[in-house]
Motif scaffolding. Structure first.
Motif, mmCIF file in Angstrom:
data_model
loop_
_atom_site.group_PDB
_atom_site.id
_atom_site.type_symbol
_atom_site.label_atom_id
_atom_site.label_comp_id
_atom_site.label_asym_id
_atom_site.label_seq_id
_atom_site.Cartn_x
_atom_site.Cartn_y
_atom_site.Cartn_z
ATOM 1 N N ARG A 1 0.828 -1.213 0.000
ATOM 2 C CA ARG A 1 0.000 0.000 0.000
ATOM 3 C C ARG A 1 0.861 1.260 0.000
ATOM 4 O O ARG A 1 0.573 2.215 -0.714
ATOM 5 N N ASN A 2 1.926 1.261 0.796
ATOM 6 C CA ASN A 2 2.807 2.425 0.839
ATOM 7 C C ASN A 2 3.491 2.643 -0.502
ATOM 8 O O ASN A 2 3.651 3.787 -0.942
ATOM 9 N N ASP A 3 3.893 1.577 -1.164
ATOM 10 C CA ASP A 3 4.525 1.711 -2.473
ATOM 11 C C ASP A 3 3.569 2.405 -3.448
ATOM 12 O O ASP A 3 3.959 3.321 -4.166
ATOM 13 N N PHE A 4 2.307 2.012 -3.424
ATOM 14 C CA PHE A 4 1.313 2.641 -4.286
ATOM 15 C C PHE A 4 1.115 4.112 -3.910
ATOM 16 O O PHE A 4 1.131 4.995 -4.775
ATOM 17 N N TYR A 5 0.913 4.369 -2.622
ATOM 18 C CA TYR A 5 0.693 5.747 -2.162
ATOM 19 C C TYR A 5 1.884 6.645 -2.486
ATOM 20 O O TYR A 5 1.714 7.782 -2.913
ATOM 21 N N VAL A 6 3.092 6.154 -2.247
ATOM 22 C CA VAL A 6 4.286 6.958 -2.511
ATOM 23 C C VAL A 6 4.398 7.285 -3.992
ATOM 24 O O VAL A 6 4.687 8.424 -4.360
ATOM 25 N N ARG A 7 4.145 6.306 -4.856
ATOM 26 C CA ARG A 7 4.211 6.582 -6.304
ATOM 27 C C ARG A 7 3.202 7.643 -6.705
ATOM 28 O O ARG A 7 3.519 8.577 -7.448
ATOM 29 N N GLU A 8 1.969 7.533 -6.220
ATOM 30 C CA GLU A 8 0.936 8.522 -6.551
ATOM 31 C C GLU A 8 1.293 9.883 -5.973
ATOM 32 O O GLU A 8 1.142 10.910 -6.642
ATOM 33 N N TYR A 9 1.742 9.918 -4.736
ATOM 34 C CA TYR A 9 2.130 11.174 -4.107
ATOM 35 C C TYR A 9 3.246 11.847 -4.905
ATOM 36 O O TYR A 9 3.190 13.040 -5.191
ATOM 37 N N ASN A 10 4.259 11.090 -5.289
ATOM 38 C CA ASN A 10 5.383 11.643 -6.042
ATOM 39 C C ASN A 10 4.963 12.134 -7.424
ATOM 40 O O ASN A 10 5.490 13.136 -7.919
ATOM 41 N N LEU A 11 4.011 11.460 -8.048
ATOM 42 C CA LEU A 11 3.477 11.960 -9.323
ATOM 43 C C LEU A 11 2.852 13.341 -9.134
ATOM 44 O O LEU A 11 3.004 14.222 -9.979
ATOM 45 N N ARG A 12 2.173 13.521 -8.032
ATOM 46 C CA ARG A 12 1.531 14.816 -7.760
ATOM 47 C C ARG A 12 2.556 15.894 -7.402
ATOM 48 O O ARG A 12 2.351 17.061 -7.717
ATOM 49 N N VAL A 13 3.631 15.506 -6.747
ATOM 50 C CA VAL A 13 4.712 16.457 -6.466
ATOM 51 C C VAL A 13 5.275 16.985 -7.779
ATOM 52 O O VAL A 13 5.534 18.180 -7.932
ATOM 53 N N ASN A 14 5.432 16.093 -8.758
ATOM 54 C CA ASN A 14 6.004 16.467 -10.052
ATOM 55 C C ASN A 14 5.017 17.187 -10.961
ATOM 56 O O ASN A 14 5.402 17.699 -12.003
ATOM 57 N N ASN A 15 3.743 17.213 -10.596
ATOM 58 C CA ASN A 15 2.713 17.830 -11.422
ATOM 59 C C ASN A 15 2.072 18.997 -10.661
ATOM 60 O O ASN A 15 0.895 18.964 -10.326
ATOM 61 N N SER A 16 2.853 20.028 -10.407
ATOM 62 C CA SER A 16 2.366 21.151 -9.603
ATOM 63 C C SER A 16 1.345 22.018 -10.333
ATOM 64 O O SER A 16 0.719 22.877 -9.722
ATOM 65 N N ILE A 17 1.156 21.788 -11.621
ATOM 66 C CA ILE A 17 0.132 22.531 -12.356
ATOM 67 C C ILE A 17 -1.261 22.040 -11.958
ATOM 68 O O ILE A 17 -2.176 22.838 -11.768
ATOM 69 N N ASN A 18 -1.404 20.722 -11.795
ATOM 70 C CA ASN A 18 -2.708 20.153 -11.458
ATOM 71 C C ASN A 18 -2.919 19.919 -9.964
ATOM 72 O O ASN A 18 -4.047 19.721 -9.534
ATOM 73 N N TYR A 19 -1.839 19.890 -9.194
ATOM 74 C CA TYR A 19 -1.938 19.617 -7.763
ATOM 75 C C TYR A 19 -1.221 20.706 -6.976
ATOM 76 O O TYR A 19 -0.172 21.190 -7.378
ATOM 77 N N ARG B 1 -7.895 14.558 5.887
ATOM 78 C CA ARG B 1 -7.756 15.946 6.335
ATOM 79 C C ARG B 1 -7.797 16.943 5.196
ATOM 80 O O ARG B 1 -8.371 18.020 5.302
ATOM 81 N N TYR B 2 -7.151 16.617 4.077
ATOM 82 C CA TYR B 2 -7.043 17.568 2.967
ATOM 83 C C TYR B 2 -7.961 17.234 1.799
ATOM 84 O O TYR B 2 -7.883 17.870 0.756
ATOM 85 N N GLY B 3 -8.840 16.253 1.959
ATOM 86 C CA GLY B 3 -9.799 15.922 0.911
ATOM 87 C C GLY B 3 -9.152 15.409 -0.364
ATOM 88 O O GLY B 3 -9.681 15.644 -1.449
ATOM 89 N N GLN B 4 -8.050 14.718 -0.239
ATOM 90 C CA GLN B 4 -7.337 14.184 -1.394
ATOM 91 C C GLN B 4 -7.660 12.705 -1.558
ATOM 92 O O GLN B 4 -7.910 12.011 -0.585
ATOM 93 N N LYS B 5 -7.646 12.221 -2.772
ATOM 94 C CA LYS B 5 -7.827 10.793 -3.055
ATOM 95 C C LYS B 5 -6.558 10.305 -3.740
ATOM 96 O O LYS B 5 -6.342 10.586 -4.914
ATOM 97 N N LEU B 6 -5.733 9.621 -2.999
ATOM 98 C CA LEU B 6 -4.503 9.086 -3.574
ATOM 99 C C LEU B 6 -4.725 7.714 -4.198
ATOM 100 O O LEU B 6 -3.864 7.213 -4.884
ATOM 101 N N ARG B 7 -5.858 7.124 -3.963
ATOM 102 C CA ARG B 7 -6.138 5.788 -4.498
ATOM 103 C C ARG B 7 -6.719 5.877 -5.871
ATOM 104 O O ARG B 7 -7.383 6.729 -6.278
#
Length: 135
Positions: free
Chosen positions: A76-94, A129-135
């Motif tokens: 689960r952490n591997d999945f969450y970390v990959r999604e989180y890192n994708l969002r870090v790299n996409n600051s236009i949409n996140y 807390r922040y209303g985000q869906k990482l799944r």
């Protein structure tokens, strides 16, 4: 090898081993409490620090340690970390205020149960807390 996790804007995570040491600081005369959770082992190079108001009180309402297997938490952490890192790299949409630092999580490293348990629960807390869906 030293792996560092940093969440800024209320979170700093650096990977740790299995020792558990909650630290709650009373910072001012009004009695406000800062939620700081630190897991560290001086013999290893991993550390987790979570600084997030409300995380400790939220954590006690979650399934206890041992409820999930370590392999389940790692997947689960591997999945969450990959999604989180994708969002870090996409600051236009996140929001760059929420997704500040990349998490350097290697699924081939055994961080131990405690690190995986806290990281997984932090992601659940972050979503709620922040209303985000990482799944």
């Amino acid at each position: 090898m030293k792996t560092t996790f940093l969440f800024i804007a209320l979170l700093t995570i650096i990977i740790s081993c299995n020792s558990y040491q909650p630290a709650v600081n009373n910072n001012n005369a009004t009695g406000s409490v800062t939620d700081t959770l630190r897991i560290a082992n001086d013999s290893l190079e991993y550390e987790v620090i979570i600084i997030e108001p409300g995380f400790n009180s939220w954590l006690v309402t979650q399934p206890p340690r041992g409820f999930y297997s370590q392999s389940t938490l790692e997947l689960r952490n591997d999945f969450y970390v990959r999604e989180y890192n994708l969002r870090v790299n996409n600051s236009i949409n996140y929001s760059p205020d929420l997704y500040v630092w990349r998490i350097d999580y290697d699924r081939n490293v055994d961080y131990g149960y405690e690190v995986n348990y806290l990281l997984y629960n932090y992601f659940l807390f972050f979503e709620k807390r922040y209303g985000q869906k990482l799944r």
